[in-house]
Design a protein around this motif. Structure first.
Motif, mmCIF file in Angstrom:
data_model
loop_
_atom_site.group_PDB
_atom_site.id
_atom_site.type_symbol
_atom_site.label_atom_id
_atom_site.label_comp_id
_atom_site.label_asym_id
_atom_site.label_seq_id
_atom_site.Cartn_x
_atom_site.Cartn_y
_atom_site.Cartn_z
ATOM 1 N N GLN A 1 0.821 -1.205 0.000
ATOM 2 C CA GLN A 1 0.000 0.000 0.000
ATOM 3 C C GLN A 1 0.857 1.257 0.000
ATOM 4 O O GLN A 1 0.534 2.251 -0.653
ATOM 5 N N VAL A 2 1.965 1.224 0.762
ATOM 6 C CA VAL A 2 2.858 2.386 0.795
ATOM 7 C C VAL A 2 3.427 2.651 -0.592
ATOM 8 O O VAL A 2 3.463 3.800 -1.061
ATOM 9 N N LEU A 3 3.865 1.585 -1.265
ATOM 10 C CA LEU A 3 4.397 1.745 -2.615
ATOM 11 C C LEU A 3 3.326 2.257 -3.573
ATOM 12 O O LEU A 3 3.598 3.104 -4.440
ATOM 13 N N GLU A 4 2.100 1.737 -3.417
ATOM 14 C CA GLU A 4 1.021 2.174 -4.292
ATOM 15 C C GLU A 4 0.688 3.642 -4.058
ATOM 16 O O GLU A 4 0.474 4.408 -5.010
ATOM 17 N N VAL A 5 0.659 4.062 -2.784
ATOM 18 C CA VAL A 5 0.390 5.466 -2.474
ATOM 19 C C VAL A 5 1.506 6.354 -3.017
ATOM 20 O O VAL A 5 1.252 7.437 -3.569
ATOM 21 N N ARG B 1 3.356 10.190 -6.950
ATOM 22 C CA ARG B 1 4.287 10.573 -8.012
ATOM 23 C C ARG B 1 3.534 10.922 -9.294
ATOM 24 O O ARG B 1 3.836 11.917 -9.963
ATOM 25 N N GLN B 2 2.519 10.100 -9.615
ATOM 26 C CA GLN B 2 1.739 10.374 -10.813
ATOM 27 C C GLN B 2 0.948 11.678 -10.671
ATOM 28 O O GLN B 2 0.870 12.469 -11.618
ATOM 29 N N SER B 3 0.385 11.896 -9.478
ATOM 30 C CA SER B 3 -0.359 13.139 -9.245
ATOM 31 C C SER B 3 0.559 14.340 -9.358
ATOM 32 O O SER B 3 0.175 15.388 -9.899
ATOM 33 N N GLU B 4 1.781 14.188 -8.844
ATOM 34 C CA GLU B 4 2.744 15.280 -8.930
ATOM 35 C C GLU B 4 3.092 15.589 -10.377
ATOM 36 O O GLU B 4 3.213 16.758 -10.771
ATOM 37 N N LEU B 5 3.239 14.533 -11.197
ATOM 38 C CA LEU B 5 3.528 14.745 -12.608
ATOM 39 C C LEU B 5 2.370 15.447 -13.313
ATOM 40 O O LEU B 5 2.580 16.343 -14.142
ATOM 41 N N VAL B 6 1.136 15.035 -12.965
ATOM 42 C CA VAL B 6 -0.040 15.670 -13.571
ATOM 43 C C VAL B 6 -0.121 17.138 -13.171
ATOM 44 O O VAL B 6 -0.343 18.031 -14.002
ATOM 45 N N LEU B 7 0.069 17.408 -11.857
ATOM 46 C CA LEU B 7 0.018 18.789 -11.392
ATOM 47 C C LEU B 7 1.111 19.631 -12.023
ATOM 48 O O LEU B 7 0.896 20.797 -12.378
ATOM 49 N N GLN B 8 2.298 19.043 -12.164
ATOM 50 C CA GLN B 8 3.391 19.782 -12.782
ATOM 51 C C GLN B 8 3.093 20.070 -14.249
ATOM 52 O O GLN B 8 3.397 21.163 -14.757
ATOM 53 N N ALA B 9 2.473 19.087 -14.924
ATOM 54 C CA ALA B 9 2.111 19.305 -16.325
ATOM 55 C C ALA B 9 1.082 20.422 -16.448
ATOM 56 O O ALA B 9 1.146 21.257 -17.360
ATOM 57 N N ILE B 10 0.121 20.443 -15.511
ATOM 58 C CA ILE B 10 -0.882 21.518 -15.519
ATOM 59 C C ILE B 10 -0.213 22.856 -15.222
ATOM 60 O O ILE B 10 -0.508 23.880 -15.844
ATOM 61 N N ALA B 11 0.708 22.842 -14.222
ATOM 62 C CA ALA B 11 1.386 24.081 -13.848
ATOM 63 C C ALA B 11 2.212 24.619 -15.001
ATOM 64 O O ALA B 11 2.355 25.841 -15.168
ATOM 65 N N ASP B 12 2.765 23.726 -15.821
ATOM 66 C CA ASP B 12 3.584 24.179 -16.938
ATOM 67 C C ASP B 12 2.767 24.903 -17.999
ATOM 68 O O ASP B 12 3.317 25.666 -18.809
ATOM 69 N N THR B 13 1.454 24.663 -18.009
ATOM 70 C CA THR B 13 0.611 25.333 -19.007
ATOM 71 C C THR B 13 0.282 26.757 -18.626
ATOM 72 O O THR B 13 -0.160 27.531 -19.478
ATOM 73 N N SER B 14 0.448 27.121 -17.352
ATOM 74 C CA SER B 14 0.115 28.475 -16.909
ATOM 75 C C SER B 14 0.962 28.845 -15.705
ATOM 76 O O SER B 14 1.032 28.072 -14.740
ATOM 77 N N LEU C 1 0.452 26.311 -6.773
ATOM 78 C CA LEU C 1 1.121 25.147 -6.182
ATOM 79 C C LEU C 1 2.230 25.588 -5.237
ATOM 80 O O LEU C 1 2.396 25.021 -4.150
ATOM 81 N N GLU C 2 2.986 26.580 -5.637
ATOM 82 C CA GLU C 2 4.057 27.073 -4.766
ATOM 83 C C GLU C 2 3.489 27.706 -3.500
ATOM 84 O O GLU C 2 4.041 27.541 -2.409
ATOM 85 N N THR C 3 2.388 28.424 -3.627
ATOM 86 C CA THR C 3 1.767 29.056 -2.455
ATOM 87 C C THR C 3 1.256 28.021 -1.474
ATOM 88 O O THR C 3 1.412 28.159 -0.256
ATOM 89 N N LEU C 4 0.633 26.953 -1.995
ATOM 90 C CA LEU C 4 0.133 25.895 -1.118
ATOM 91 C C LEU C 4 1.265 25.198 -0.375
ATOM 92 O O LEU C 4 1.072 24.683 0.731
#
Length: 703
Positions: free
Chosen positions: A449-453, A458-471, A478-481
């Motif tokens: 479960q730890v590995l899965e989380v 990691r995948q969520s971070e990649l998605v958020l970073q991809a979104i952040a790169d668009t704007s 993300l930096e403020t949070l």
């Protein structure tokens, strides 16, 4: 025939075994049949109840005594306390289900209730108090936690001591036809720190309504660990609380033999402390030590009392059959617990009790005949180890010297302290397999479960970073949070002026206006942030309508004499000016130079500001946040980072015309998202009208 009172002190199974040695000596000396009354406490009650129930066997032949003693020793070596520990989570689940099903509490689904069940199943059976013999009379002592008094379970019921205001203490004999011997012994031996008090109701003992309320009982050693005080109470209240058959008679015992197996108080190393459970056990040790001191002081000089203490050491010159003196001292330091006692511990305790009883009787010729047996002490495990009675002398002699004796002394020394979690694994007890299965499953499942989380994170971070790169705005959010709320800002210096041109947006088009309001510092009404952090990202485009207007000016009237604001990009040469007004307020202006920006080109202007309190209003029940749209805008995006420690509801947006403050209406945003936990709100306004003040309102949930 002389009549003898026998007091069996507390001290866990250590006491039970020591007392067994004392009883064996009394039997060999022909004194045991003279015992007319027995008081027992805690571990003494474990033996006392078994002794009374099987009196004829203990007073009978060698084989009968051995058979009865074997039953007791087998029970002591069951590891009762740890068996209960393994079942605590299971009874907790059962207890919770009982309450959920509104069936109330069940005494059996408690730790002392489990102890009672072990006594019933493996030692006494489902026997009631009236099954006890008339002689000897047994009084199983427990402490009434509810009233802070002593009580005694006997053949005739329960002798209850009550506190009466202005009258001291009074005694009452309560009929308890359904009270069982396992219940009484469990109440007497439920030592604090591990066992909570045993709850007993009137229906549990068959008492009449109103005769017996609900009482909580704990180890009798809390009140009197020796059991002697009960003899004194019986003398004083013989005609009131004792059985009807003894009324009017003289005291039925001339001598009281006190078998004291209480522990010697051990001093911790300097600076040593413990956790919650260890501290509770230590507190009970201190309490019992103090109670024991008071009782010993009370016994000094009292006629008719003979003390046989486990802490006494009999020299080999006085008795050639005793254990080595150092082995006697280590035996006296064995733990007072209800866990499993090894064969070595069983033998040493019983043989030490035998020799101490002999020495005590010899020292009191006025109370005991001096024709006492001088043979080697009885070995309770001789049959188990295929040893003859004569070989017991060789056993004692072997322990007087040599490496074997030294090793046994060291073993006893290691067994002196309680080991709360030292023997939780026992493959002879079925819960062990349950917990081991759960542990193995957890060792496999939890890492998975730890590995899965971690992979999901990691995948969520990649998605958020991809979104952040668009704007750049998403990157800022993300930096403020990930940071603490901003409290200081190195802003632009301002210039004092006495004249400002009117605000004019001719020649400019505001494509998007995105703002992030950080309210996380506003955790509670008593911790309101002095300033509100606002980050803005406005996309401005130069148009051909008024090509000669190269300065974009934004103005706002505030009561604050200072404003902290940072602006970019620097190529626009931002200038901050302030003009005092007649009403004491100030008109602030931010001037941006677009002379170097080609017509038709977009520029993203970013600002960070710490606005004064007038930008928002907060009360203990609600909060408002206001902002204005100064010019015609294509799309306004608003992000609000809400306080993390406060919950809210009823979020709405109100629009008010600057020219007519009384004209307000609710605005339905094009898009509105409230993310989980109420920590972030975002909404969009498509083509919002200019010269309007927008106000966000919400209500705090009660703390």
């Amino acid at each position: 025939m002389k009549h003898l009172g026998l007091a069996l002190s507390g001290g866990g199974f250590r006491a039970s075994l020591f007392h067994l040695g004392v009883v064996r000596f009394l039997r060999d000396a022909g004194i045991l049949p003279q015992v007319s009354h027995i008081t027992s406490v805690s571990g003494g009650s474990v033996l006392g109840a078994h002794l009374a129930l099987h009196w004829d066997r203990y007073c009978g032949s060698e084989e009968e005594f051995q058979s009865a003693a074997d039953e007791l020793i087998r029970f002591i070596q069951m590891d009762v306390r740890n068996r209960i520990v393994r079942r605590v989570p299971l009874i907790a689940v059962g207890h919770t289900l009982q309450r959920v099903m509104l069936r109330g509490s069940n005494r059996r689904l408690t730790r002392p209730g489990l102890l009672e069940q072990y006594y019933e199943k493996h030692l006494y059976g489902d026997r009631c108090l009236f099954d006890l013999p008339q002689s000897p009379s047994l009084y199983i002592l427990a402490t009434n936690i509810s009233e802070g008094c002593i009580c005694a379970f006997s053949r005739d019921g329960i002798v209850m001591q009550h506190r009466v205001p202005g009258a001291g203490r009074q005694f009452e004999n309560v009929s308890a036809g359904l009270a069982t011997i396992p219940m009484a012994v469990a109440a007497s031996s439920a030592f604090p720190g591990f066992f909570p008090p045993l709850q007993i109701r009137g229906t549990d003992i068959g008492a009449r309504p109103g005769e017996f309320d609900r009482y909580a009982f704990t180890d009798g050693g809390v009140f009197d660990n020796l059991g002697v005080r009960m003899f004194r109470l019986m003398e004083k209240t013989w005609g009131k609380a004792a059985s009807s058959e003894t009324k009017g008679k003289k005291k039925p015992f001339e001598t009281i033999l006190v078998s004291d197996a209480g522990s010697e108080f051990s001093v911790y190393e300097r600076g040593q402390s413990g956790g919650l459970i260890k501290t509770a056990l230590r507190a009970s040790d201190i309490l019992w030590d103090r109670v024991g001191q008071l009782e010993m002081e009370h016994l000094k000089g009292v006629q008719g009392i003979v003390l046989a203490s486990i802490r006494d050491v009999v020299s080999m010159e006085e008795d050639a059959t005793v254990l080595h003196p150092e082995m006697q001292r280590q035996t006296a330091r064995l733990r007072t617990d209800l866990d499993r006692f090894t064969d070595l511990e069983v033998r040493c305790l019983v043989m030490h009790g035998y020799c101490i009883a002999r020495q005590s009787c010899k020292s009191q010729p006025a109370h005991f005949d001096q024709d006492l047996p001088d043979t080697a002490p009885w070995d309770p495990l001789a049959n188990r180890h295929n040893e003859s009675a004569g070989s017991t002398e060789n056993l004692a002699a072997a322990r007087s010297e040599g490496p074997e004796m030294v090793e046994e002394i060291r073993t006893l020394r290691k067994a002196s302290s309680r080991t709360l979690f030292g023997r939780l694994i026992d493959f002879r007890d079925w819960p062990t397999y349950l917990w081991l299965s759960l542990i193995i499953a957890a060792l496999i499942f939890v890492p998975y479960q730890v590995l899965e989380v971690q992979e999901r994170a990691r995948q969520s971070e990649l998605v958020l970073q991809a979104i952040a790169d668009t704007s750049p705005l998403y990157q800022t959010i993300l930096e403020t949070l990930g940071e603490r709320p901003l409290k200081r800002l190195d802003g632009l210096p301002y210039k004092e002026v006495d004249h400002m041109e009117p605000q004019n947006f001719n020649g400019f088009e505001i494509v998007t206006d995105a703002r992030v309001f950080d309210l996380r510092a506003m955790d509670s009404p008593s911790r309101i942030a002095p300033n509100l952090h606002q980050h803005s990202s406005v996309r401005i485009r130069r148009t051909e309508r008024v090509s000669d207007n190269t300065h974009f000016r934004v103005q706002r009237v505030l009561s604050s004499p200072k404003v902290q604001i940072a602006c970019g990009p620097r190529q626009l040469n931002p200038v901050l000016t302030r003009m005092p007004l007649a009403d004491g307020k100030y008109r602030w202006q931010l001037d941006l130079d677009f002379s170097r920006v080609p017509i038709g080109q977009d520029v993203d202007v970013t600002t960070d500001a710490l606005l004064p309190r007038e930008a928002f209003m907060v009360t203990p029940t609600e909060a408002h946040l206001s902002f204005t749209i100064p010019a015609e805008t294509g799309l306004a995006k608003i992000w609000i980072l809400m306080p993390t420690e406060r919950s809210y509801y009823g979020f709405e947006i109100i629009r008010t015309a600057l020219a007519n403050p009384d004209d307000s209406e609710v605005v339905i945003p094009t898009d509105k998202v409230e993310l989980p936990l109420g920590s972030l709100i975002t909404f969009q306004l498509v083509a919002p009208e200019e010269n309007f003040r927008y106000e966000c309102r919400w209500t705090w949930l009660d703390d």
